[in-house]
Scaffold this active site. Structure first.
Site, PDB file in Angstrom:
ATOM      1  N   CYS A  78      32.840  47.783  -4.624  1.00 18.89           N
ATOM      2  CA  CYS A  78      32.838  48.420  -3.299  1.00 18.89           C
ATOM      3  C   CYS A  78      31.770  47.843  -2.374  1.00 18.89           C
ATOM      4  O   CYS A  78      32.025  47.624  -1.183  1.00 18.89           O
ATOM      5  CB  CYS A  78      32.673  49.927  -3.438  1.00 18.89           C
ATOM      6  SG  CYS A  78      31.343  50.437  -4.553  1.00 18.89           S
TER       7      CYS A  78
ATOM      8  N   HIS B 287      28.988  53.927   1.566  1.00 23.01           N
ATOM      9  CA  HIS B 287      27.868  53.018   1.323  1.00 23.01           C
ATOM     10  C   HIS B 287      27.426  52.406   2.652  1.00 23.01           C
ATOM     11  O   HIS B 287      28.254  52.059   3.499  1.00 23.01           O
ATOM     12  CB  HIS B 287      28.279  51.887   0.386  1.00 23.01           C
ATOM     13  CG  HIS B 287      28.547  52.322  -1.021  1.00 23.01           C
ATOM     14  ND1 HIS B 287      28.250  53.574  -1.503  1.00 23.01           N
ATOM     15  CD2 HIS B 287      29.095  51.627  -2.071  1.00 23.01           C
ATOM     16  CE1 HIS B 287      28.596  53.646  -2.787  1.00 23.01           C
ATOM     17  NE2 HIS B 287      29.112  52.485  -3.144  1.00 23.01           N
TER      18      HIS B 287
END
Length: 337
Positions: free
Chosen positions: A128, A241
């Site tokens: 990710c 994130h």
């Protein structure tokens, strides 16, 4: 034709998002099945207005399946993916097991879509933190060739699964109430804290998460000469994130040109007005499929340097959305033949 579809890990957090995306994006299929571990087999789920019974993950589940979208732990993927490939399926795998295998393309559709044609039955989706970074780097690399990257990540607890989320909520509650809490996913308290280690120790004092960003970026961009230093930090944020990225290019890029490149790049949303306090933040980006970029500015320490801030939903673009986009590319490429 890729008409018979299977979703593996269908009852997990990312698997549930894959199901939602397939339905929302009207993914084409003739038949579809949902597969999970023995513990989840037998559950009933609704998809596109119809009820399905989750099947157990075993070799026979892949008979007459053409396309698999998989979200499982690495060890599970290493075991079951060959079962599906041997039966003629193409597997889009989100685990880390296959990513760096030389014969497996590692694909982000906005960055290297042509790589899907190199598959031998398996296509891997990246980590990710890597995914959002390479989407942001791609327009800069095409325009001026990226030579060096320094990245610090601020990674949400959703990246550590259900236990990570539980640690955030219950650990925070316990800290506010002044009582102890036994953390499950993290070696240290995540409530009101930062943990500068994600993954296990690797070479030269880096972690496995940090080295993934190095090796996966090289593979996706097709350039092993790019120098990359990563520091990955777990933060007390539920989802999305964030990354602080400093990039050095072969030729200088002005801030204005970089902003134009970002604003025109597929999958990138530019949110950049410091005077008006507008920049990407996890609270605004959760539930979105794009990569958000802001705080674009000159790197004062390098003539050819730029600095920027990047945020993306790690469960969506960082996992489920990217896998579904790869599957869509596969279907489109077959339709074009």
């Amino acid at each position: 034709m890729l008409e018979n579809v299977a979703v593996v890990g269908a009852t997990g957090a990312v698997g549930r998002l894959v199901r939602e995306l397939l339905e929302q994006r009207a993914f084409p299929f003739r038949t579809i099945k949902f597969i999970a571990s023995r513990r989840s087999a037998g559950q009933r789920i609704t998809f596109a207005g119809r009820e399905y019974i989750v099947e157990e993950l075993r070799p026979e589940a892949f008979e007459e399946v053409d396309l698999v979208i998989s979200s499982t732990p690495d060890d599970v993927a290493g075991q079951f993916v060959p079962w599906a490939v041997e039966r003629g399926a193409v597997v889009v795998d989100e685990s880390g097991y296959w990513r760096m295998k030389p014969h497996v393309p590692l694909v982000v559709p906005e960055v290297n879509p042509q790589a899907i044609h190199e598959h031998q039955g398996i296509i891997a989706s990246p980590n990710c933190s890597t995914t959002q970074m390479v989407v942001a780097l791609k327009p800069l690399h095409d325009a001026a060739r990226v030579r060096r990257v320094i990245v610090t990540t601020y990674q949400a607890t959703s990246g550590a699964g259900v236990a990570g989320q539980r640690d955030l909520w219950e650990g925070t509650r316990a800290a506010l109430e002044g009582r102890p809490y036994q953390y499950e996913a993290f070696a240290h308290p995540i409530a009101f804290n930062l943990i500068p280690q994600i993954g296990s120790p690797r070479e030269a004092g880096y972690t496995s998460e940090e080295m993934k960003m190095v090796y996966e970026t090289h593979k996706i961009l097709g350039d092993n000469s790019i120098r990359i230093a990563a520091t990955c930090v777990r933060v007390p944020v539920a989802n999305c994130h964030s990354e602080s990225i400093v990039v050095e290019t072969e030729r200088p890029l002005s801030v204005e040109e970089a902003r134009r490149l970002f604003s025109e790049a597929p999958g990138v949303v530019l949110v950049d007005d410091l005077a008006e306090k507008r920049y990407p933040m996890p609270v605004d980006c959760s539930g979105r499929d794009e990569v958000f970029v802001g705080r674009v500015r000159r790197d004062l320490s390098s003539e050819n340097g730029l600095a920027f801030w990047c945020v993306s939903d790690n469960l969506r673009k960082g996992a489920a959305t990217n896998a579904v986009q790869i599957a869509e590319l596969l279907v489109a490429s077959q339709a074009a033949v």
